[in-house]
Design an enzyme around this catalytic site. Structure first.
Site, short mmCIF file in Angstrom:
data_model
loop_
_atom_site.label_atom_id
_atom_site.label_comp_id
_atom_site.label_asym_id
_atom_site.label_seq_id
_atom_site.Cartn_x
_atom_site.Cartn_y
_atom_site.Cartn_z
N HIS A 105 0.72 -1.21 -0.10
CA HIS A 105 -0.05 0.11 0.03
C HIS A 105 0.92 1.29 0.01
O HIS A 105 1.76 1.04 0.81
CB HIS A 105 -0.85 -0.05 1.23
CG HIS A 105 -1.53 1.42 1.70
ND1 HIS A 105 -0.85 2.14 2.53
CD2 HIS A 105 -2.40 2.12 1.16
CE1 HIS A 105 -1.53 3.11 2.63
NE2 HIS A 105 -2.60 3.44 1.87
N VAL A 108 0.30 9.12 -1.05
CA VAL A 108 0.86 10.68 -0.87
C VAL A 108 -0.34 11.66 -1.22
O VAL A 108 -1.03 11.43 -1.94
CB VAL A 108 2.07 10.90 -1.80
CG1 VAL A 108 3.29 10.06 -1.13
CG2 VAL A 108 2.05 10.61 -3.18
#
Length: 309
Positions: A105, A108
């Site tokens: 995973h 940002v």
């Protein structure tokens, strides 16, 4: 704030990650959905299903805005309640087919919150917009390999090092604490990096850090995929993978702030829940056989300094 610069980077990052994952898979291709949010904004969802290497991979871009931050965003910062907001981000979850490849995973994101009608933007002005970056990545193996774990954390430490010796230990600890299933007394995997509310370095340095984190994801993950994707496995390994995927579902639906933010802000449900694995099993009170390969996973579900073992 130069939101367009952030948006341009994130869209390019989505393109780079999707093309690299397709090249690694060879048999699968991403399908794209563009969507609009009724309350403001929208996104670009890309999902690869039933590939040769990746059973499901989702790489989402979203840019949403509204007149009030949802509760999940103000729980730790009540002073932001009632502010307008814009939120941009890339979020991805990769569920491989082979049980020897870990799930991964990455995320940002950038937020900016403004008081309605505020015009003054001066140092110390309480009406000035508040902005911050966040993100990180974590690794969730089923049949862990120490070589992979060390590589993952070496990449994470390396990307943090130019920003200070304290950055990697701080964000590694934050990741261990965040991706923790309290009701299971175990971490979701072997961790990585997690950061949020980052603005103390100034915009340019914070933006550079966010870009460096995003750009380091593929070098951290793809060598692991390459090493493990041709390993033989059978029904036993597949059954254990599906069982452990249940932990992933438990975390995302019970604790994950990104899931809560998306649902509370009126995001596209299909895009938010693409993080869930396509196939998963739950087994009542399952206990792996002592000394088995499945039992070895327990060692990896405790926070450790992987680079100092």
């Amino acid at each position: 704030m130069p939101i367009e610069r952030v948006k341009e980077y994130l869209l390019g990052l989505q393109d780079d990650i999707c093309s690299s994952l397709e090249a690694q898979d060879q048999g699968g291709r991403f399908k794209e959905d563009r969507w609009q949010r009724e309350s403001g904004g929208g996104g670009r969802t890309r999902v690869l299903e039933q590939g040769d290497v990746f059973e499901q991979a989702g790489v989402n871009f979203s840019h949403v805005f509204g007149d009030r931050l949802p509760p999940s965003a103000t729980a730790a910062r009540p002073e932001l309640e009632g502010r307008d907001f814009q939120a941009l981000g890339i979020s991805l979850v990769i569920h491989p087919r082979n049980p020897y490849i870990p799930t991964s995973h990455a995320n940002v994101r950038f937020f900016i919150a403004s008081k309605p009608g505020a015009r003054k933007v001066e140092n110390g002005d309480e009406d000035a917009p508040v902005w911050w970056f966040g993100g990180g990545y974590d690794l969730t193996p089923y049949y862990p390999n120490m070589e992979d774990v060390i590589h993952w954390h070496e990449q994470a430490k390396g990307v943090c090092q130019p920003y200070g010796d304290e950055v990697y230990p701080r964000y590694k600890q934050w990741c261990d604490d965040y991706f923790y299933l309290k009701h299971r007394n175990e971490t979701r995997g072997v961790g990585g990096l997690f950061f949020d509310d980052l603005n103390e370095w100034g915009f340019e340095r914070c933006f550079n850090f966010m870009q460096d984190i995003g750009n380091s994801y593929l070098p951290a993950y793809l060598p692991i995929v390459e090493r493990r994707k041709h390993m033989d496995y059978g029904e036993r390994e597949r059954a254990f993978q599906l069982y452990r995927r249940g932990r992933y579902v438990e975390f995302n639906l019970v604790y994950d702030r990104g899931t809560l933010f998306g649902l509370q802000s009126g995001g596209r449900t299909e895009s938010i829940l693409m993080s869930l694995p396509p196939v998963v099993n739950w087994r009542y009170n399952y206990q792996p056989v002592a000394g088995s390969a499945e039992a070895e996973l327990d060692y990896y579900l405790k926070p450790r300094d992987w680079l100092e073992l």
